[in-house]
Design an enzyme around this catalytic site. Structure first.
Site, PDB file in Angstrom:
ATOM      1  N   LYS A   1       1.146   4.182  -2.828  1.00  0.00           N
ATOM      2  CA  LYS A   1       0.721   5.634  -2.588  1.00  0.00           C
ATOM      3  C   LYS A   1       2.055   6.576  -3.077  1.00  0.00           C
ATOM      4  CE  LYS A   1      -3.449   5.328  -1.585  1.00  0.00           C
ATOM      5  NZ  LYS A   1      -4.634   5.960  -2.446  1.00  0.00           N
TER       6      LYS A   1
ATOM      7  N   TYR B   1       0.971  -1.243   0.049  1.00  0.00           N
ATOM      8  CA  TYR B   1      -0.030   0.019   0.062  1.00  0.00           C
ATOM      9  C   TYR B   1       0.797   1.317  -0.050  1.00  0.00           C
ATOM     10  CZ  TYR B   1      -3.119   3.575   1.668  1.00  0.00           C
ATOM     11  OH  TYR B   1      -4.014   4.927   1.783  1.00  0.00           O
TER      12      TYR B   1
END
Length: 295
Positions: A203, A199
Site C-alpha cells: 500500500k 500488505y
C-alpha cells in the site's frame, strides 16, 4: 454478463449546461442555479476494480447515484448477492447501468482487451477506482517469497496495469479523466497488533505509484489520487473478529473517534475524486482513518 441497456437521448442542454460542457479549463460555477453541478457524472464511464463486493461495490453505487455508467471488474466467478440490488437500482431508479466483467488484474492481456472493449462501446473513458486488493496476516519471519510476490502482483502490479489500461483509453479519446487508487492508512503506519508487513509495503507502493502516474499523465488531463482508509468493518473483518475477538474492542480505541468505519463512509470521497469537484487535485492522498495516524 449483463448487457449495457440503451440510454435515452440526452435532453437539449440549457444555456448553463452548454456553457459548462466540455470546457478545457476549470469551469466557474459562481451564480449557478444547479446544485453542486461539479459532482455530476452523467454520461461519464467509470471502471471500478474489486467491485464485486465490499468497498468497491459501495463506491460503485455512489458513482451511479452521481449519474455515471459503471463497470465492475472483479475476479469473483459471480459478484455478491448485493450486486444485483445495486444493478437493478441503477437501471430502474438512477437511469444508468452497472455491468460486471470477470477479470483478474494480473491478466494484463485480458485486462487491456476488456478496458478497450468498454471504451469502444461508449466512445470514451472517464474514470477508474482501483479497489482490487488482497490481504495476508503473517509475521515477517514466516513470510514466503511466493506469498510476498502474490501480494505485490495483485496490490501493486495489478493496480498499475489497471491504471495503465485505463490511461491508454483516456489518452486515445483525448478527454482526460480521473483515477482513484485505494491505498490504506497502513501505507504510512505500522499497525499495532496487526502483522501485515507485505500488505503495508504494497500500500505504501500504491501511494508512490499514484504520485508518479500523476506526474506523467497530468499533461493528458488525467488526475491520479489515492484514498487511504482506516479499519473498515466488512464481512472479511467480521470473520477476523471471530478469530481475534479482542480486536473488536481494541481497534476502536486506536483512533480519535473511538469506533470503526463502515464502507459507506467512503462513498463521498470516491465521488469527489472522480468528479470535477476535485479538478485541481492530483498526486494527493485522502487519508480517512478517524485520526488513527494523527496521534
Amino acid at each position: 454478463m449483463e448487457a449495457n441497456p440503451p440510454r435515452p437521448p440526452p435532453a437539449a442542454p440549457d444555456a448553463e449546461d452548454a456553457a459548462l460542457h466540455h470546457q478545457k479549463t476549470a469551469p466557474t460555477y459562481l451564480g449557478t442555479t444547479k446544485r453542486l453541478p461539479e459532482f455530476n457524472l452523467v454520461d461519464k464511464v467509470v471502471l471500478v476494480s474489486g467491485a464485486g463486493r465490499g468497498l468497491g461495490l459501495v463506491q460503485a453505487e455512489a458513482l451511479l447515484e452521481a449519474g455515471a455508467t459503471v463497470y465492475a471488474l472483479d475476479r469473483l466467478p459471480e459478484p455478491s448477492p448485493d450486486f444485483a440490488r445495486v444493478q437493478k437500482r441503477a437501471a430502474e431508479e438512477l437511469g444508468t447501468s452497472l455491468s460486471y466483467r470477470r477479470i483478474d488484474v494480473r491478466d494484463v492481456e485480458a485486462l487491456n482487451a476488456t478496458v478497450a472493449e468498454i471504451a469502444d462501446t461508449h466512445g470514451r473513458m472517464d474514470g477508474l477506482v482501483a479497489a482490487a486488493g488482497i490481504q495476508q496476516e503473517t509475521p515477517a519471519l514466516e513470510y514466503t517469497a511466493k506469498d510476498c510476490d502474490t501480494m505485490m502482483s495483485v496490490n501493486v502490479t495489478g493496480c498499475f496495469m489497471t491504471a495503465q489500461a485505463v490511461a491508454k483509453q483516456m489518452i486515445r479519446f483525448g478527454n482526460g479523466g480521473s483515477m482513484v487508487l485505494i491505498a490504506s492508512m497502513s501505507a504510512s503506519i505500522a499497525n499495532k497488533g496487526l502483522i501485515c508487513p507485505a500488505y503495508n509495503a504494497s500500500k505504501a507502493a500504491v501511494l508512490q505509484l499514484s504520485r508518479n502516474l500523476a506526474s506523467e499523465w497530468g499533461q493528458y488531463g488525467i488526475r491520479v489520487n489515492t484514498i487511504s482508509p482506516g479499519y473498515i468493518v466488512t464481512e472479511m473483518v467480521e470473520a477476523l473478529f471471530v478469530q481475534y475477538p479482542e480486536r473488536r474492542t481494541d481497534w476502536p480505541t486506536q483512533n480519535m473517534l473511538g469506533r470503526l468505519s463502515k464502507p459507506e463512509e467512503y462513498r463521498g470521497a470516491a465521488a469527489f475524486l472522480i468528479s470535477d469537484a476535485s479538478s485541481f487535485m492530483t498526486g494527493s492522498d485522502l487519508r480517512i482513518d478517524g485520526g488513527h495516524s494523527a496521534w
